[in-house]
Design a protein around this motif. Structure first.
Motif, PDB file in Angstrom:
ATOM      1  N   TRP A 118       0.821  -1.209   0.000  1.00  0.00           N
ATOM      2  CA  TRP A 118       0.000   0.000   0.000  1.00  0.00           C
ATOM      3  C   TRP A 118       0.854   1.258   0.000  1.00  0.00           C
ATOM      4  O   TRP A 118       0.441   2.291  -0.553  1.00  0.00           O
ATOM      5  CB  TRP A 118      -0.965  -0.026   1.190  1.00  0.00           C
ATOM      6  N   SER A 119       2.043   1.194   0.581  1.00  0.00           N
ATOM      7  CA  SER A 119       2.960   2.331   0.490  1.00  0.00           C
ATOM      8  C   SER A 119       3.370   2.564  -0.957  1.00  0.00           C
ATOM      9  O   SER A 119       3.446   3.712  -1.423  1.00  0.00           O
ATOM     10  CB  SER A 119       4.209   2.081   1.344  1.00  0.00           C
ATOM     11  N   ALA A 120       3.623   1.482  -1.702  1.00  0.00           N
ATOM     12  CA  ALA A 120       3.993   1.604  -3.113  1.00  0.00           C
ATOM     13  C   ALA A 120       2.838   2.171  -3.935  1.00  0.00           C
ATOM     14  O   ALA A 120       3.042   2.993  -4.837  1.00  0.00           O
ATOM     15  CB  ALA A 120       4.410   0.236  -3.663  1.00  0.00           C
ATOM     16  N   VAL A 121       1.612   1.750  -3.625  1.00  0.00           N
ATOM     17  CA  VAL A 121       0.445   2.289  -4.331  1.00  0.00           C
ATOM     18  C   VAL A 121       0.334   3.786  -4.089  1.00  0.00           C
ATOM     19  O   VAL A 121       0.099   4.575  -5.018  1.00  0.00           O
ATOM     20  CB  VAL A 121      -0.837   1.558  -3.891  1.00  0.00           C
ATOM     21  N   LEU A 122       0.488   4.209  -2.834  1.00  0.00           N
ATOM     22  CA  LEU A 122       0.415   5.642  -2.512  1.00  0.00           C
ATOM     23  C   LEU A 122       1.479   6.428  -3.272  1.00  0.00           C
ATOM     24  O   LEU A 122       1.203   7.479  -3.854  1.00  0.00           O
ATOM     25  CB  LEU A 122       0.588   5.847  -1.012  1.00  0.00           C
ATOM     26  N   ARG A 123       2.703   5.916  -3.267  1.00  0.00           N
ATOM     27  CA  ARG A 123       3.782   6.634  -3.960  1.00  0.00           C
ATOM     28  C   ARG A 123       3.532   6.676  -5.466  1.00  0.00           C
ATOM     29  O   ARG A 123       3.830   7.676  -6.122  1.00  0.00           O
ATOM     30  CB  ARG A 123       5.127   5.971  -3.652  1.00  0.00           C
ATOM     31  N   SER A 124       2.991   5.607  -6.017  1.00  0.00           N
ATOM     32  CA  SER A 124       2.757   5.568  -7.458  1.00  0.00           C
ATOM     33  C   SER A 124       1.725   6.601  -7.886  1.00  0.00           C
ATOM     34  O   SER A 124       1.734   7.072  -9.027  1.00  0.00           O
ATOM     35  CB  SER A 124       2.281   4.176  -7.881  1.00  0.00           C
ATOM     36  N   LEU A 125       0.825   6.964  -6.976  1.00  0.00           N
ATOM     37  CA  LEU A 125      -0.205   7.957  -7.279  1.00  0.00           C
ATOM     38  C   LEU A 125       0.124   9.316  -6.670  1.00  0.00           C
ATOM     39  O   LEU A 125      -0.752  10.178  -6.556  1.00  0.00           O
ATOM     40  CB  LEU A 125      -1.565   7.462  -6.764  1.00  0.00           C
ATOM     41  N   SER A 126       1.385   9.496  -6.282  1.00  0.00           N
ATOM     42  CA  SER A 126       1.851  10.768  -5.700  1.00  0.00           C
ATOM     43  C   SER A 126       0.992  11.175  -4.510  1.00  0.00           C
ATOM     44  O   SER A 126       0.647  12.348  -4.344  1.00  0.00           O
ATOM     45  CB  SER A 126       1.849  11.875  -6.765  1.00  0.00           C
ATOM     46  N   ALA A 127       0.644  10.186  -3.681  1.00  0.00           N
ATOM     47  CA  ALA A 127      -0.281  10.441  -2.576  1.00  0.00           C
ATOM     48  C   ALA A 127       0.299  10.078  -1.213  1.00  0.00           C
ATOM     49  O   ALA A 127      -0.413  10.165  -0.212  1.00  0.00           O
ATOM     50  CB  ALA A 127      -1.576   9.652  -2.806  1.00  0.00           C
ATOM     51  N   TYR A 128       1.569   9.697  -1.153  1.00  0.00           N
ATOM     52  CA  TYR A 128       2.132   9.246   0.121  1.00  0.00           C
ATOM     53  C   TYR A 128       2.188  10.389   1.140  1.00  0.00           C
ATOM     54  O   TYR A 128       1.785  10.219   2.297  1.00  0.00           O
ATOM     55  CB  TYR A 128       3.535   8.674  -0.093  1.00  0.00           C
ATOM     56  N   GLU A 129       2.686  11.564   0.713  1.00  0.00           N
ATOM     57  CA  GLU A 129       2.767  12.703   1.632  1.00  0.00           C
ATOM     58  C   GLU A 129       1.380  13.151   2.058  1.00  0.00           C
ATOM     59  O   GLU A 129       1.151  13.521   3.224  1.00  0.00           O
ATOM     60  CB  GLU A 129       3.521  13.865   0.978  1.00  0.00           C
ATOM     61  N   TYR A 173      -1.239  11.281   2.366  1.00  0.00           N
ATOM     62  CA  TYR A 173      -1.721  10.304   3.354  1.00  0.00           C
ATOM     63  C   TYR A 173      -1.188  10.645   4.745  1.00  0.00           C
ATOM     64  O   TYR A 173      -1.931  10.620   5.733  1.00  0.00           O
ATOM     65  CB  TYR A 173      -1.300   8.893   2.949  1.00  0.00           C
ATOM     66  N   ARG A 174       0.102  10.958   4.817  1.00  0.00           N
ATOM     67  CA  ARG A 174       0.702  11.277   6.107  1.00  0.00           C
ATOM     68  C   ARG A 174       0.083  12.538   6.711  1.00  0.00           C
ATOM     69  O   ARG A 174      -0.114  12.630   7.927  1.00  0.00           O
ATOM     70  CB  ARG A 174       2.214  11.476   5.943  1.00  0.00           C
ATOM     71  N   ARG A 175      -0.213  13.519   5.866  1.00  0.00           N
ATOM     72  CA  ARG A 175      -0.810  14.757   6.381  1.00  0.00           C
ATOM     73  C   ARG A 175      -2.240  14.526   6.866  1.00  0.00           C
ATOM     74  O   ARG A 175      -2.667  15.092   7.870  1.00  0.00           O
ATOM     75  CB  ARG A 175      -0.808  15.836   5.300  1.00  0.00           C
ATOM     76  N   VAL A 176      -2.991  13.700   6.144  1.00  0.00           N
ATOM     77  CA  VAL A 176      -4.399  13.488   6.479  1.00  0.00           C
ATOM     78  C   VAL A 176      -4.557  12.588   7.700  1.00  0.00           C
ATOM     79  O   VAL A 176      -5.329  12.894   8.623  1.00  0.00           O
ATOM     80  CB  VAL A 176      -5.160  12.887   5.277  1.00  0.00           C
ATOM     81  N   TYR A 177      -3.825  11.472   7.745  1.00  0.00           N
ATOM     82  CA  TYR A 177      -4.057  10.463   8.778  1.00  0.00           C
ATOM     83  C   TYR A 177      -3.009  10.443   9.893  1.00  0.00           C
ATOM     84  O   TYR A 177      -3.275   9.945  10.983  1.00  0.00           O
ATOM     85  CB  TYR A 177      -4.158   9.079   8.136  1.00  0.00           C
ATOM     86  N   ARG A 178      -1.798  10.921   9.598  1.00  0.00           N
ATOM     87  CA  ARG A 178      -0.730  10.968  10.608  1.00  0.00           C
ATOM     88  C   ARG A 178      -0.587   9.634  11.336  1.00  0.00           C
ATOM     89  O   ARG A 178      -0.519   9.570  12.565  1.00  0.00           O
ATOM     90  CB  ARG A 178      -1.002  12.087  11.613  1.00  0.00           C
ATOM     91  N   ASP A 179      -0.581   8.551  10.578  1.00  0.00           N
ATOM     92  CA  ASP A 179      -0.544   7.221  11.173  1.00  0.00           C
ATOM     93  C   ASP A 179       0.152   6.279  10.203  1.00  0.00           C
ATOM     94  O   ASP A 179       0.473   6.640   9.062  1.00  0.00           O
ATOM     95  CB  ASP A 179      -1.974   6.751  11.455  1.00  0.00           C
ATOM     96  N   VAL A 180       0.369   5.056  10.640  1.00  0.00           N
ATOM     97  CA  VAL A 180       0.971   4.051   9.758  1.00  0.00           C
ATOM     98  C   VAL A 180       0.040   3.788   8.582  1.00  0.00           C
ATOM     99  O   VAL A 180      -1.170   4.052   8.649  1.00  0.00           O
ATOM    100  CB  VAL A 180       1.232   2.738  10.516  1.00  0.00           C
ATOM    101  N   VAL A 181       0.598   3.261   7.516  1.00  0.00           N
ATOM    102  CA  VAL A 181      -0.183   2.998   6.314  1.00  0.00           C
ATOM    103  C   VAL A 181      -1.154   1.855   6.569  1.00  0.00           C
ATOM    104  O   VAL A 181      -0.745   0.749   6.948  1.00  0.00           O
ATOM    105  CB  VAL A 181       0.740   2.670   5.124  1.00  0.00           C
TER     106      VAL A 181
END
Length: 310
Positions: free
Chosen positions: A198-209, A211-219
Motif C-alpha cells: 500500500w505504500s507503493a500504491v500511494l507513492r505511485s499515485l503521488s499520494a504518500y505525503e 496520506y501522512r498529512r491526512v491520517y498521521r498514522d501508519v499505512v
C-alpha cells in the motif's frame, strides 16, 4: 467543432495520460517484486499486471511464459501492444499532429519532443538500464504536457475535450492500481507485505505525503482506499476524477439529461455518498470492477454522443 477534431483531442489527452498511468503501474509492480518472496510469487505478480490491463492473451501469443523482463518490454517498448508506453506516446503525438492547427505551438512542440526523446531512449536501451528513472521521466513529461495545455490553451471546447479524455483515463487507472492487491500473490509475512504494497500504491499515485498529512498514522489499507476513492481533494481519487469529468461535460453540453451526463452524474453520486465501511464490506475488488465497468460505458457514451462513434 467537428466530431473528428474532438475525437483527436479526446484521445490525445487520453493516451498521454495512459502512458503516465502505465509507468505508474509498472513502477508499483517493479517495487513490489523486490519484496522478499519466491520466484513463483514474482511471476504471479507480473501476471497480475497483465490481468489488470487485460493483456494476458496478447502477451501469451507473443512471448508465452511470463518472465519479468519480457513483461516490462511488452508494456514499455512493444509497438504492437497499443497500451505500451511507447505506443501511447506515439498515438498521442499523432493525434496532436492531426489537430495541430487547434493547438498552441508550445503544446504541439511538447508532445512532439516527448515522443522523439522516448524513441531515442528505446533505441539506445537507456530505459532498461534504469527502469525506475525512465518511469519517473514519463510521469514528469506527462505533467509537462498537461501544464502546457493548462498554461497556453484557450479555455474552449478543444481544451475541454482533452481534459475529458484525461480524467476518464485517470479514474480508470486509479481503480486498476487499487485492484493490484487483489491480483498480487500472498506473502509469508502478510502484515509487512501489506504495508509495503500500500505504500507503493500511494507513492505511485503521488499520494504518500498527502496520506501522512491526512491520517498521521501508519499505512493502513482501509485508509488508503478511502483516500484514493472517496476524497474529493485528492487529484487522482475516483471521486475527484469523476467530479472533473462532470465539470468537463457541463462545459461541453447544456443538456443535463444527455445520456453521457446522466451516467457521469450517477457515478458521481455513488462515490459522493459511499462509506468506506460499505465499500470494504461489499468487497474492494467487486466495487472497483463495477466502477471500471461504468467508466468503460461512460467512455463509449462520450464517443457516441460527442465524437461521432458508431
Amino acid at each position: 467543432m467537428l466530431s473528428r477534431t474532438a475525437d483527436h483531442l479526446f484521445w490525445m489527452g487520453r493516451y498521454m495520460e495512459r502512458a503516465e498511468n502505465t509507468a505508474r503501474m509498472l513502477d508499483v509492480s517493479r517495487q513490489t517484486a523486490m519484496l522478499p518472496q519466491s520466484s513463483v510469487q514474482v511471476v504471479q505478480g507480473w501476471a497480475g499486471v497483465l490481468s489488470i490491463c487485460e493483456l494476458q492473451d496478447a502477451y501469451a501469443r507473443r512471448h508465452g511464459a511470463i518472465e519479468p523482463a519480457k513483461v516490462l518490454h511488452f508494456m514499455v517498448a512493444d509497438n504492437d501492444n497499443p497500451s505500451s508506453i511507447i505506443a501511447c506516446l506515439q498515438t498521442a503525438r499523432e493525434n496532436a499532429r492531426a489537430v495541430r492547427g487547434t493547438l498552441t505551438t508550445e503544446v504541439w512542440e511538447t508532445y512532439n519532443a516527448i515522443w522523439l526523446e522516448a524513441r531515442r531512449m528505446l533505441r539506445d536501451g537507456s530505459w532498461q538500464r534504469d527502469a525506475g528513472r525512465f518511469f519517473e521521466w514519463v510521469k514528469g513529461q506527462s505533467n509537462l504536457a498537461r501544464g502546457m495545455v493548462l498554461g497556453t490553451m484557450q479555455m474552449d471546447l478543444s481544451r475541454h475535450f482533452m481534459r475529458l479524455g484525461t480524467f476518464i483515463e485517470r479514474g480508470d487507472n486509479t481503480a486498476r492500481l487499487l485492484d493490484v492487491r487483489f491480483h498480487a500473490p500472498s506473502s509469508a509475512d502478510d502484515d509487512l507485505a501489506e504495508f509495503y504494497h500500500w505504500s507503493a500504491v500511494l507513492r505511485s499515485l503521488s499520494a504518500y505525503e498527502a496520506y501522512r498529512r491526512v491520517y498521521r498514522d501508519v499505512v493502513d489499507a482501509q485508509r488508503v482506499v478511502q483516500l484514493l476513492m472517496l476524497r474529493a481533494d485528492m487529484p487522482r481519487s475516483l471521486l475527484a476524477c469523476t467530479n472533473d469529468v462532470v465539470e468537463m461535460l457541463d462545459h461541453l453540453t447544456t443538456n443535463k439529461n444527455s445520456p453521457t451526463r446522466r451516467k457521469a452524474g450517477r457515478l458521481q453520486a455513488q462515490l459522493q455518498y459511499a462509506e468506506i465501511e460499505e465499500v470494504m464490506e461489499k468487497g474492494l475488488h467487486h466495487y472497483l470492477t463495477d466502477y471500471l465497468h461504468q467508466v468503460g460505458d461512460l467512455g463509449v457514451s462520450v464517443g457516441q454522443e460527442f465524437l461521432g462513434a458508431a
